[in-house]
Design an enzyme around this catalytic site. Structure first.
Site, PDB file in Angstrom:
ATOM      1  N   LEU A 109       9.899  -7.746 -22.413  1.00 37.61           N
ATOM      2  CA  LEU A 109      10.633  -8.467 -21.366  1.00 37.61           C
ATOM      3  C   LEU A 109      11.040  -7.417 -20.335  1.00 37.61           C
ATOM      4  O   LEU A 109      12.190  -6.992 -20.246  1.00 37.61           O
ATOM      5  CB  LEU A 109      11.850  -9.181 -21.963  1.00 37.61           C
ATOM      6  CG  LEU A 109      11.530 -10.415 -22.818  1.00 37.61           C
ATOM      7  CD1 LEU A 109      12.792 -10.981 -23.455  1.00 37.61           C
ATOM      8  CD2 LEU A 109      10.827 -11.485 -21.987  1.00 37.61           C
ATOM      9  N   HIS A 110      10.030  -7.012 -19.544  1.00 37.41           N
ATOM     10  CA  HIS A 110      10.190  -5.849 -18.667  1.00 37.41           C
ATOM     11  C   HIS A 110      11.495  -5.903 -17.856  1.00 37.41           C
ATOM     12  O   HIS A 110      12.316  -4.993 -17.911  1.00 37.41           O
ATOM     13  CB  HIS A 110       9.021  -5.773 -17.671  1.00 37.41           C
ATOM     14  CG  HIS A 110       7.662  -5.757 -18.302  1.00 37.41           C
ATOM     15  ND1 HIS A 110       7.151  -4.660 -18.976  1.00 37.41           N
ATOM     16  CD2 HIS A 110       6.707  -6.706 -18.348  1.00 37.41           C
ATOM     17  CE1 HIS A 110       5.927  -4.946 -19.408  1.00 37.41           C
ATOM     18  NE2 HIS A 110       5.631  -6.170 -19.046  1.00 37.41           N
ATOM     19  N   ASP A 111      11.656  -6.981 -17.095  1.00 40.35           N
ATOM     20  CA  ASP A 111      12.757  -7.028 -16.117  1.00 40.35           C
ATOM     21  C   ASP A 111      14.131  -7.051 -16.759  1.00 40.35           C
ATOM     22  O   ASP A 111      15.106  -6.559 -16.173  1.00 40.35           O
ATOM     23  CB  ASP A 111      12.594  -8.265 -15.216  1.00 40.35           C
ATOM     24  CG  ASP A 111      11.374  -8.151 -14.326  1.00 40.35           C
ATOM     25  OD1 ASP A 111      10.850  -9.196 -13.898  1.00 40.35           O
ATOM     26  OD2 ASP A 111      10.926  -7.019 -14.071  1.00 40.35           O
TER      27      ASP A 111
END
Ligand code: RIB
Ligand code: CA
Length: 321
Positions: free
Chosen positions: A242-244
């Site tokens: 969940l990069h962001d």
């Protein structure tokens, strides 16, 4: 310590949706607005998704504004999941809130000027292509004075790129904007693929969000399930990043991360456009204004995301929280 005033600049995007909900469930930060940029999906879809997610959070007091519809110079590219388009009505209810009429770049300029005058500097949580942020910076030399930190998701250093073998998507989508931001010398916190791919969420974690997160958790679980971004070949294990959300996690619990100072630049042209590089040893002669995350406590990050999503479940159950 006063709660940092934060503008989330975003191109929703599934992981953007998690980041926005995480931020709006975290009293440690004061989200004063959401500026939207084309990236994962075209601007119109990104706007619609941002309004749907803000509506889902119950915080329709948070204004959403439209920013850049495309990159500064290069041809436009969209995310691998462009097919997402507008989040399906069956997963996230259509938005009821209207987009604010002020352009997002003008909003960023106005808020930065206010911050410079008050001394309470602005934090920008940049989780899409950096077009809006760059446009704000080039409009007015005073804007940079009002920005205390840019907490950014982008780039790849030790890790390979994923949009191309050498570039991460946000920097690939607008390399000129990224280079303008890094040349501004505004203090940055950078969550690159090096660290975002160290923490993966499996179906079990998604089920936790679904069961504990009320409507918001169910919607996020639906998005993460329908647009499964796991990649066993790349990550060697089950689950998807969940990069962001890591940018918001740093704002809420910075102790989850190991950081390293660096000078960072982005290739703007040619075959390797969007490639990001770091100088850790002062060889460029420039001051190291970027703190690059090199490690994260995976379990702690997962727990933070799941526990904050659970607050939406408590709210809908009337449990406050
Ligand atoms: O490379 C990952 C980044 O590109 C994330 O911000 C994702 O939402 C996309 O914008
Ligand atoms: Ca994004």
């Amino acid at each position: 310590m006063t709660r940092p005033k934060v503008v989330i600049d975003t191109d929703p995007g599934v992981d953007d949706a998690v980041a926005i909900l995480l931020a709006l469930a975290s009293p440690e930060i004061d989200v004063i607005g959401i500026s939207v940029v084309a990236g994962n999906v075209p601007l119109g879809d990104a706007l619609g998704n941002a309004c749907r997610i803000v509506g889902l959070s119950g915080r329709s007091d948070i204004p959403v504004r439209a920013g850049a519809a495309g990159p500064l110079v290069r041809d436009q590219v969209f995310g691998k999941y462009r097919a997402i388009g507008i989040f399906g009505d069956d997963i996230v209810a259509p938005a009821t809130m209207a987009v604010d009429t002020e352009h997002a770049v003008q909003f960023l300029v106005r808020q930065a000027r206010l911050a410079a005058a008050s001394g309470e500097l602005l934090t920008i949580c940049a989780i899409g292509p950096l077009t809006n942020v760059a446009l704000a910076l080039v409009q007015d030399a005073d804007v940079a004075r009002g920005i205390g930190h840019i907490v950014c998701m982008g780039g790849a250093f030790a890790a390979l790129g994923h949009r191309t073998p050498w570039a991460e998507f946000n920097f690939y989508a607008d390399p000129h904007a990224a280079e303008i931001v890094f040349r501004s010398d505004i203090p940055m916190i950078l969550m690159s693929l090096d660290v975002t791919c160290q923490a993966l969420f499996t179906a079990e974690h998604v089920d936790c969000m679904r069961s504990r997160g009320g409507k918001a958790g169910a919607a996020i679980a639906g998005l993460l399930t329908r647009f499964d971004r796991s990649d066993l070949a790349r990550y060697g294990r089950a689950g998807a990043p969940l990069h962001d959300a890591m940018t918001v996690a740093w704002l809420v619990e910075p102790s989850l991360f190991q950081m390293r100072p660096a000078v960072v630049g982005v290739e703007v042209g040619g075959y390797t456009a969007g490639h990001s590089y770091a100088d850790f040893h002062g060889q460029t002669g420039r001051a190291a204004k970027v703190m690059l995350a090199t490690g994260v406590a995976e379990a702690g990050f997962r727990d933070l995301v799941i526990d904050r999503m659970a607050r939406y479940g408590k709210r809908s159950a009337g449990g406050g929280g």
